[in-house]
Design a protein around this motif. Sequence first.
Motif, PDB file in Angstrom:
ATOM      1  N   HIS A  91       0.841  -1.210   0.000  1.00 28.19           N
ATOM      2  CA  HIS A  91       0.000   0.000   0.000  1.00 28.19           C
ATOM      3  C   HIS A  91       0.874   1.257   0.000  1.00 28.19           C
ATOM      4  O   HIS A  91       0.675   2.179  -0.800  1.00 28.19           O
ATOM      5  CB  HIS A  91      -0.899  -0.038   1.240  1.00 28.19           C
ATOM      6  CG  HIS A  91      -1.738   1.182   1.430  1.00 28.19           C
ATOM      7  ND1 HIS A  91      -3.070   1.218   1.154  1.00 28.19           N
ATOM      8  CD2 HIS A  91      -1.422   2.424   1.884  1.00 28.19           C
ATOM      9  CE1 HIS A  91      -3.547   2.422   1.402  1.00 28.19           C
ATOM     10  NE2 HIS A  91      -2.564   3.177   1.858  1.00 28.19           N
ATOM     11  N   HIS A 140       1.694   4.310  -2.991  1.00 25.91           N
ATOM     12  CA  HIS A 140       1.614   5.770  -2.846  1.00 25.91           C
ATOM     13  C   HIS A 140       2.726   6.492  -3.611  1.00 25.91           C
ATOM     14  O   HIS A 140       2.652   7.706  -3.807  1.00 25.91           O
ATOM     15  CB  HIS A 140       1.696   6.164  -1.374  1.00 25.91           C
ATOM     16  CG  HIS A 140       0.388   6.127  -0.639  1.00 25.91           C
ATOM     17  ND1 HIS A 140      -0.702   6.874  -1.030  1.00 25.91           N
ATOM     18  CD2 HIS A 140       0.009   5.459   0.481  1.00 25.91           C
ATOM     19  CE1 HIS A 140      -1.698   6.662  -0.167  1.00 25.91           C
ATOM     20  NE2 HIS A 140      -1.303   5.806   0.747  1.00 25.91           N
ATOM     21  N   GLU A 147      -5.692   7.624  -1.200  1.00 21.75           N
ATOM     22  CA  GLU A 147      -5.883   6.455  -0.334  1.00 21.75           C
ATOM     23  C   GLU A 147      -6.664   5.325  -1.012  1.00 21.75           C
ATOM     24  O   GLU A 147      -6.334   4.149  -0.867  1.00 21.75           O
ATOM     25  CB  GLU A 147      -6.573   6.871   0.965  1.00 21.75           C
ATOM     26  CG  GLU A 147      -5.716   7.786   1.841  1.00 21.75           C
ATOM     27  CD  GLU A 147      -4.374   7.180   2.191  1.00 21.75           C
ATOM     28  OE1 GLU A 147      -4.140   5.996   1.933  1.00 21.75           O
ATOM     29  OE2 GLU A 147      -3.530   7.923   2.733  1.00 21.75           O
TER      30      GLU A 147
END
Length: 542
Positions: free
Chosen positions: A401, A405, A424
Motif C-alpha cells: 500500500h 503511494h 488512499e
Amino acid sequence: MTKFHSHAVRGVQQPIRIASYVWLVAFLISCTSPTPAPQVFPTFILVTQAANASPTATPFQPSGEINTSVPTFTQVPPVTAVSTNTLTPVPTLTTTLTPIPPTQVAVAATTAVPPPVDPARTNYILSAELDFDAHTLDVDETIRYYNNTGVALSDIVLSVQPNRYGGAFSLFAVFQDNMTLTTYSLNDQRLTLNLSQPLQPGSATTLGIKFKINIPVKASEGLFGYDYNQIDLVDWYPFVVPYINNSWTLHDPLSFGEHLVYDVSDIELNLKTGSDVVVAASAPSEQNGEWTRYRLYGARTFTLSASDEFLMSESAVGPVKIRSYYFDGYQAAGEGILYAAVQAVSIFSVKFAPYPYETLAIVQTDIHDGMEYDGLVFLASDFYGQYGGGAKNNLVSIGVHEIAHQWWFGLVGNDQAMEPWLDEMMATYSERIFYEFNYPRYGDWWWQFRVDYFSPSGYVDTTIYDGGTFRAYTNAVYLRGAHFMEDLRVRMGDDNFFAFLKDYSTRYSRGRVTTADFIGTVRANTTADISDVIVNYFLGSY
Ligand SMILES: [Zn+2]
C-alpha cells in the motif's frame, strides 16, 4: 499510512505486544460507527498462512497529530554499532517472479530516470548538520521560488511542521534575495513572508532560511522525532505551500488523515552526520566534499531516517535500487518486504507508469501501520515482529500500500485533506492489483482481510474533517473506495480500466489532481455509463 496504539519495542516486546493486542480488540469493538463492529472477530485467520495474522486495527491512520505526552517506548541503551553492516545484497529478484509475463517485466525494467531540475518548479537546497546523539539539526535552506500562479504575490506562505512541536523549531534569520527580511510572522505551522514588493507572475525570488530543530522525542503515534536508536525526519524543512484558487493551501492538522498539500519541487540536501550513523533517504547519496549529497527531483518532500543500528538489504528493478532498512533480529521480515517491494515496483511500473524516483527505501520504525513519502516508506515494527513469511500478512499488504503511494501521492498528487480518496483509495486498490498479478489465488483473502472484515460504509468523497471517527473515515475513503474501483472496473471492462490507470498516471504525472480530473479521465476511457456507480459511492455529483 498510520499506526495504532501499541509500541513495538524491539527486543523486549512480549508483554507490550499482548497489551497492544488487547487494545486492538478494544478498538475494533468500540469505534466503528456508523456500521456496527463485525460481530465475529477473526474468521479470516483460518485462511491465513501466519497463525497469528490479523488485520491491522487502524489501517492507514496517518501521522500528523501531535502528542506531547511522554512516549511509551522503553528506553534501551544504544547497542554499540552492529550498524553499518550492509548484509550481502539480495540478488535481483525480478527474474524469479514468474507470475508477471516476461514482456511486462521488460517494460518495468525501463523505469524512468528522474527529470532534470525544472526552473519553473520550486528548488530547495538544504545544508544540514545532524547531531545524532544530541538530537539537533542545524540547517541553512535556500529556496528559489518561481511565481507560476499567474497573479502578483504580496506574500509567500510556507509550511513549518516542526513548529507544531513545542520548542522544537528555532528560526534564526530569513533572507530574500540576500537581504535580511524582517517582515514575516510564524504562527504554529504557518510562516508568512510579507514581500516589500509584489512578486510578479513569471518571475522568481530567492529565499534563505536559517533554522535549528531540537528534535523532539517521537510520540507513540507520530513519526517525527527520535527514539532510542532512530531519528525520523519527515516534513522537517519549511516549504512553500501550493497556491490554489487564489489562496495559499495549508489546512489545519487533524488527529488522523494527512493535512498537507505539496507542489512538486526539486530538492538537494547536503548532510553531515557522525560516521557511525546510517541514513535511509528519499534519494541516492554521493560524496560532495565533506558532505553527503542527495538529489531528489520532481518530488513532494524529502524524508530521511537515521540510526546507528540499521541493517540493510538491497535489490533492484531495472535501474531502481530498492533498499530495506531494519533492525537486528528482523532480517527475514526485512528481506520479505524487500522481495514484495520488487514485485510491487515491477507490476505497478507496468500497470501505472514507470517508478518516479531513482531509489526506494523501506524503513522499519515504531509506528502502527505505515506511512509514505517520496522514495521512502515507513512500516511498523509490529509488522516485522508478526511476519512469518509469505504474503498474507500486514507487512506485505500495508507495505505494498505504501509503495503504491509512490504513484498515488508522489507521481500523481492531490489535496490529501479535502480529497483523500484520490490517494488512499488508489493505494488500497493497488494492493488488490499486486495480489492479483503476483498471488492470484489470494484474491478472496485480500478482500476479506483488508476490506470486508471492517464492514465498510460511507461516501468515498469524504474529507478528513467530516469523516467522524478514524474508523468511519477509513471505512468510507479506503475501503468503500476499493469497492468503487472494483465496480468501476467491472462496468468499464479490464482493457479500458487498465488503459484508464495508465492514462491517468501519465496525464497528471508530477501534477495534482482533483475529483473532476479523476472522473473526467475515467469517462475519457469508456463509453459505458458510470453515473449510477458514482451515485452509489459519492455524496457529490460528478
Ligand atoms: Zn495510504
